[in-house]
Design a protein around this motif. Sequence first.
Motif, PDB file in Angstrom:
ATOM      1  N   SER A 102     -19.925   3.497  11.542  1.00 36.18           N
ATOM      2  CA  SER A 102     -19.607   2.164  12.024  1.00 36.18           C
ATOM      3  C   SER A 102     -18.702   1.427  11.042  1.00 36.18           C
ATOM      4  O   SER A 102     -18.567   1.809   9.871  1.00 36.18           O
ATOM      5  CB  SER A 102     -20.893   1.362  12.221  1.00 36.18           C
ATOM      6  N   GLU A 103     -18.116   0.338  11.506  1.00 28.03           N
ATOM      7  CA  GLU A 103     -17.271  -0.486  10.642  1.00 28.03           C
ATOM      8  C   GLU A 103     -18.080  -1.082   9.496  1.00 28.03           C
ATOM      9  O   GLU A 103     -17.594  -1.180   8.362  1.00 28.03           O
ATOM     10  CB  GLU A 103     -16.611  -1.596  11.468  1.00 28.03           C
ATOM     11  N   GLU A 104     -19.326  -1.475   9.761  1.00 28.19           N
ATOM     12  CA  GLU A 104     -20.162  -2.044   8.698  1.00 28.19           C
ATOM     13  C   GLU A 104     -20.413  -1.023   7.599  1.00 28.19           C
ATOM     14  O   GLU A 104     -20.349  -1.334   6.408  1.00 28.19           O
ATOM     15  CB  GLU A 104     -21.491  -2.535   9.257  1.00 28.19           C
ATOM     16  N   LEU A 105     -20.686   0.237   7.985  1.00 26.00           N
ATOM     17  CA  LEU A 105     -20.911   1.273   6.985  1.00 26.00           C
ATOM     18  C   LEU A 105     -19.645   1.559   6.180  1.00 26.00           C
ATOM     19  O   LEU A 105     -19.711   1.792   4.964  1.00 26.00           O
ATOM     20  CB  LEU A 105     -21.395   2.556   7.661  1.00 26.00           C
ATOM     21  N   ILE A 106     -18.494   1.522   6.833  1.00 23.77           N
ATOM     22  CA  ILE A 106     -17.234   1.737   6.118  1.00 23.77           C
ATOM     23  C   ILE A 106     -17.025   0.611   5.117  1.00 23.77           C
ATOM     24  O   ILE A 106     -16.635   0.846   3.960  1.00 23.77           O
ATOM     25  CB  ILE A 106     -16.059   1.836   7.109  1.00 23.77           C
ATOM     26  N   GLU A 107     -17.292  -0.626   5.519  1.00 22.10           N
ATOM     27  CA  GLU A 107     -17.185  -1.760   4.595  1.00 22.10           C
ATOM     28  C   GLU A 107     -18.098  -1.570   3.391  1.00 22.10           C
ATOM     29  O   GLU A 107     -17.705  -1.788   2.236  1.00 22.10           O
ATOM     30  CB  GLU A 107     -17.556  -3.065   5.309  1.00 22.10           C
ATOM     31  N   ARG A 108     -19.341  -1.189   3.659  1.00 22.28           N
ATOM     32  CA  ARG A 108     -20.300  -0.999   2.574  1.00 22.28           C
ATOM     33  C   ARG A 108     -19.836   0.091   1.609  1.00 22.28           C
ATOM     34  O   ARG A 108     -20.009  -0.025   0.389  1.00 22.28           O
ATOM     35  CB  ARG A 108     -21.672  -0.644   3.134  1.00 22.28           C
ATOM     36  N   ALA A 109     -19.230   1.147   2.152  1.00 22.82           N
ATOM     37  CA  ALA A 109     -18.753   2.240   1.313  1.00 22.82           C
ATOM     38  C   ALA A 109     -17.565   1.807   0.461  1.00 22.82           C
ATOM     39  O   ALA A 109     -17.482   2.146  -0.723  1.00 22.82           O
ATOM     40  CB  ALA A 109     -18.389   3.437   2.184  1.00 22.82           C
ATOM     41  N   VAL A 110     -16.624   1.061   1.042  1.00 20.39           N
ATOM     42  CA  VAL A 110     -15.490   0.537   0.273  1.00 20.39           C
ATOM     43  C   VAL A 110     -16.007  -0.322  -0.872  1.00 20.39           C
ATOM     44  O   VAL A 110     -15.547  -0.213  -2.021  1.00 20.39           O
ATOM     45  CB  VAL A 110     -14.542  -0.268   1.187  1.00 20.39           C
ATOM     46  N   ASN A 111     -16.969  -1.185  -0.572  1.00 19.35           N
ATOM     47  CA  ASN A 111     -17.544  -2.050  -1.600  1.00 19.35           C
ATOM     48  C   ASN A 111     -18.258  -1.237  -2.677  1.00 19.35           C
ATOM     49  O   ASN A 111     -18.149  -1.535  -3.872  1.00 19.35           O
ATOM     50  CB  ASN A 111     -18.531  -3.028  -0.961  1.00 19.35           C
ATOM     51  N   ALA A 112     -18.986  -0.200  -2.273  1.00 16.99           N
ATOM     52  CA  ALA A 112     -19.708   0.619  -3.247  1.00 16.99           C
ATOM     53  C   ALA A 112     -18.751   1.329  -4.190  1.00 16.99           C
ATOM     54  O   ALA A 112     -19.000   1.421  -5.405  1.00 16.99           O
ATOM     55  CB  ALA A 112     -20.597   1.625  -2.527  1.00 16.99           C
ATOM     56  N   GLY A 115     -10.574   3.417  20.559  1.00 15.37           N
ATOM     57  CA  GLY A 115      -9.647   2.324  20.300  1.00 15.37           C
ATOM     58  C   GLY A 115     -10.321   1.112  19.712  1.00 15.37           C
ATOM     59  O   GLY A 115     -11.547   0.981  19.716  1.00 15.37           O
ATOM     60  N   GLY A 116      -9.496   0.224  19.192  1.00  9.63           N
ATOM     61  CA  GLY A 116      -9.979  -1.018  18.607  1.00  9.63           C
ATOM     62  C   GLY A 116      -9.605  -1.117  17.141  1.00  9.63           C
ATOM     63  O   GLY A 116      -9.261  -0.128  16.501  1.00  9.63           O
ATOM     64  N   PRO A 117      -9.667  -2.340  16.590  1.00  8.37           N
ATOM     65  CA  PRO A 117      -9.313  -2.538  15.181  1.00  8.37           C
ATOM     66  C   PRO A 117     -10.351  -1.925  14.256  1.00  8.37           C
ATOM     67  O   PRO A 117     -11.543  -2.180  14.386  1.00  8.37           O
ATOM     68  CB  PRO A 117      -9.285  -4.070  15.049  1.00  8.37           C
ATOM     69  N   THR A 118      -9.890  -1.093  13.340  1.00 10.53           N
ATOM     70  CA  THR A 118     -10.794  -0.436  12.411  1.00 10.53           C
ATOM     71  C   THR A 118     -10.279  -0.560  10.987  1.00 10.53           C
ATOM     72  O   THR A 118      -9.067  -0.569  10.742  1.00 10.53           O
ATOM     73  CB  THR A 118     -10.980   1.049  12.751  1.00 10.53           C
ATOM     74  N   LEU A 119     -11.207  -0.646  10.059  1.00 11.53           N
ATOM     75  CA  LEU A 119     -10.859  -0.655   8.641  1.00 11.53           C
ATOM     76  C   LEU A 119     -10.308   0.697   8.219  1.00 11.53           C
ATOM     77  O   LEU A 119      -9.531   0.806   7.276  1.00 11.53           O
ATOM     78  CB  LEU A 119     -12.119  -1.001   7.827  1.00 11.53           C
ATOM     79  N   ALA A 120     -10.689   1.745   8.936  1.00 11.85           N
ATOM     80  CA  ALA A 120     -10.267   3.109   8.606  1.00 11.85           C
ATOM     81  C   ALA A 120      -9.068   3.515   9.445  1.00 11.85           C
ATOM     82  O   ALA A 120      -9.102   4.516  10.174  1.00 11.85           O
ATOM     83  CB  ALA A 120     -11.435   4.072   8.815  1.00 11.85           C
ATOM     84  N   GLU A 121      -7.977   2.778   9.335  1.00 14.15           N
ATOM     85  CA  GLU A 121      -6.814   3.058  10.185  1.00 14.15           C
ATOM     86  C   GLU A 121      -6.210   4.428   9.876  1.00 14.15           C
ATOM     87  O   GLU A 121      -5.534   5.021  10.718  1.00 14.15           O
ATOM     88  CB  GLU A 121      -5.755   1.962  10.041  1.00 14.15           C
ATOM     89  N   GLY A 122      -6.466   4.964   8.691  1.00 14.71           N
ATOM     90  CA  GLY A 122      -5.933   6.263   8.337  1.00 14.71           C
ATOM     91  C   GLY A 122      -6.518   7.410   9.147  1.00 14.71           C
ATOM     92  O   GLY A 122      -5.928   8.494   9.208  1.00 14.71           O
ATOM     93  N   ILE A 123      -7.684   7.199   9.762  1.00  5.60           N
ATOM     94  CA  ILE A 123      -8.271   8.229  10.622  1.00  5.60           C
ATOM     95  C   ILE A 123      -8.432   7.716  12.052  1.00  5.60           C
ATOM     96  O   ILE A 123      -9.204   8.289  12.830  1.00  5.60           O
ATOM     97  CB  ILE A 123      -9.622   8.746  10.068  1.00  5.60           C
ATOM     98  N   ALA A 124      -7.693   6.689  12.399  1.00  3.26           N
ATOM     99  CA  ALA A 124      -7.752   6.134  13.754  1.00  3.26           C
ATOM    100  C   ALA A 124      -6.770   6.881  14.648  1.00  3.26           C
ATOM    101  O   ALA A 124      -5.685   6.394  14.965  1.00  3.26           O
ATOM    102  CB  ALA A 124      -7.437   4.636  13.736  1.00  3.26           C
ATOM    103  N   VAL A 125      -7.159   8.093  15.033  1.00  5.38           N
ATOM    104  CA  VAL A 125      -6.285   8.985  15.794  1.00  5.38           C
ATOM    105  C   VAL A 125      -6.903   9.241  17.161  1.00  5.38           C
ATOM    106  O   VAL A 125      -8.083   9.556  17.266  1.00  5.38           O
ATOM    107  CB  VAL A 125      -6.085  10.311  15.037  1.00  5.38           C
ATOM    108  N   LYS A 126      -6.093   9.099  18.192  1.00  9.09           N
ATOM    109  CA  LYS A 126      -6.605   9.270  19.555  1.00  9.09           C
ATOM    110  C   LYS A 126      -6.507  10.713  20.050  1.00  9.09           C
ATOM    111  O   LYS A 126      -7.221  11.093  20.980  1.00  9.09           O
ATOM    112  CB  LYS A 126      -5.847   8.347  20.513  1.00  9.09           C
ATOM    113  N   THR A 127      -5.628  11.506  19.466  1.00 13.03           N
ATOM    114  CA  THR A 127      -5.406  12.875  19.937  1.00 13.03           C
ATOM    115  C   THR A 127      -5.618  13.856  18.803  1.00 13.03           C
ATOM    116  O   THR A 127      -4.982  13.736  17.748  1.00 13.03           O
ATOM    117  CB  THR A 127      -3.975  13.030  20.481  1.00 13.03           C
ATOM    118  N   VAL A 128      -6.479  14.844  18.987  1.00 13.61           N
ATOM    119  CA  VAL A 128      -6.747  15.821  17.941  1.00 13.61           C
ATOM    120  C   VAL A 128      -5.624  16.851  17.898  1.00 13.61           C
ATOM    121  O   VAL A 128      -4.882  17.038  18.856  1.00 13.61           O
ATOM    122  CB  VAL A 128      -8.103  16.527  18.168  1.00 13.61           C
ATOM    123  N   GLY A 129      -5.505  17.537  16.772  1.00 11.30           N
ATOM    124  CA  GLY A 129      -4.463  18.539  16.624  1.00 11.30           C
ATOM    125  C   GLY A 129      -4.785  19.827  17.365  1.00 11.30           C
ATOM    126  O   GLY A 129      -5.932  20.276  17.391  1.00 11.30           O
TER     127      GLY A 129
END
Length: 409
Positions: free
Chosen positions: A258-268, A226-240
């Motif tokens: 991590s959130e920092e790595l996701i930010e860096r990837a979006v920027n890249a 849980g928690g606020p994430t930049l990757a809300e599209g994969i912010a799933v608590k229950t697997v299929g």
Amino acid sequence: MDQPFAITPRDIEEAAGRIAGHVLRTPLVAAPRLSELVGAEVVVKHENMQATASFKERGAVNKLLRLTEDERRRGVIAMSAGNHAQAVAYHAKRFGIPATIVMPETTPLVKVENTRSQGARIVLHGETLYESADKAREIAVAEQLTLIHPYDDAAIMAGQGTVALEMLADAPDLDMLIIPVGGGGLMAGNAIAARAIRPTIELIGVEAELYPSFLNTMDRQNRPIGGPTLAEGIAVKTVGELTLPIIRGLVADIVPVSEELIERAVNAYASLHHTLAEGAGAAGLAAMLKEPARYAGRKVGLVLCGGNIDTRLLAGIMVREVEREGRIVSLQLTSDDRPGLLGKVASLLGREGANILEVSHSRRFLDVPAKGVSIEVMIETRGVEHSSAIEEALAQNGFSLAPSGRGYL
């Protein structure tokens, strides 16, 4: 593949024929600057070019086209706060199928309106997607609607698996596929497809560090979720339930980022590859940034699975990356107050190759001598070493850094 998985390679091949002409066959593009960044040969599958900017259209179309005439007449229902909602609504409208989308009450208004603009009936319910899912099931039973689950559905998984079919048709020598994982529909479908075509290919799933749902399930851990994430599209608590056996059986590893790595990837993606990636869409590149040695020298396929990112958020991310690189610096200088002082500072900074962004000039603060002046100047530099050289030049010309010193903005 003798395990009783929910879908087979034939299901995915049939889905590819079914959705042809309804979704874009997106390009697989070489990414030389990303390759240089991570030390591997990187190619990118641009699912951000779909009509609703996400791979979700593939599964949605496959599911909608498999409905009976009676099911089409009664309509469909889905629960989603983002890309799945827009994909179902968009193609249901194209096919003349009534669509209801249940979204959390906390869904940003722009996403609600984008989905409503596709002609869907919107029901806002609950604080989380879990509560929305319960409501969607309740409405589905009451109104006899067909539920289109975002990932735990065989037709959805088969549709998503067409991504790998196209990637391996365009680049049959891929060594690895790195795919974002939320509920697992994209990963499961593509795992079946890829391993059928190229049995030796290595499959890596990527989760947001804040939502390690598959990691917890697969290694029986209890990491916080849980928690606020930049990757809300994969912010799933229950697997299929349908996706888990496939991922457990065919995927080599699940990597948390991590959130920092996701930010860096979006920027890249924006600055080096000149394309838009939402947080979830950039997760695969984030995994490569985390462990570049793991992928060195290999040919890696990345699925840029979505490009729905708010432009203001993207601008903030890009500024934060400049901050991390030390290329925007705030300096607080003190000096004797004398005519032409600001001009001298500006000239000196210009000679040193700095670009002045903002200046604040004050004589009124108590921590400044009565005959002194404080100057706060924000500058753009080439990086930390350049900033240090500028500070040294300022010191040699009689300026002192105030106790607050230097800050990277």
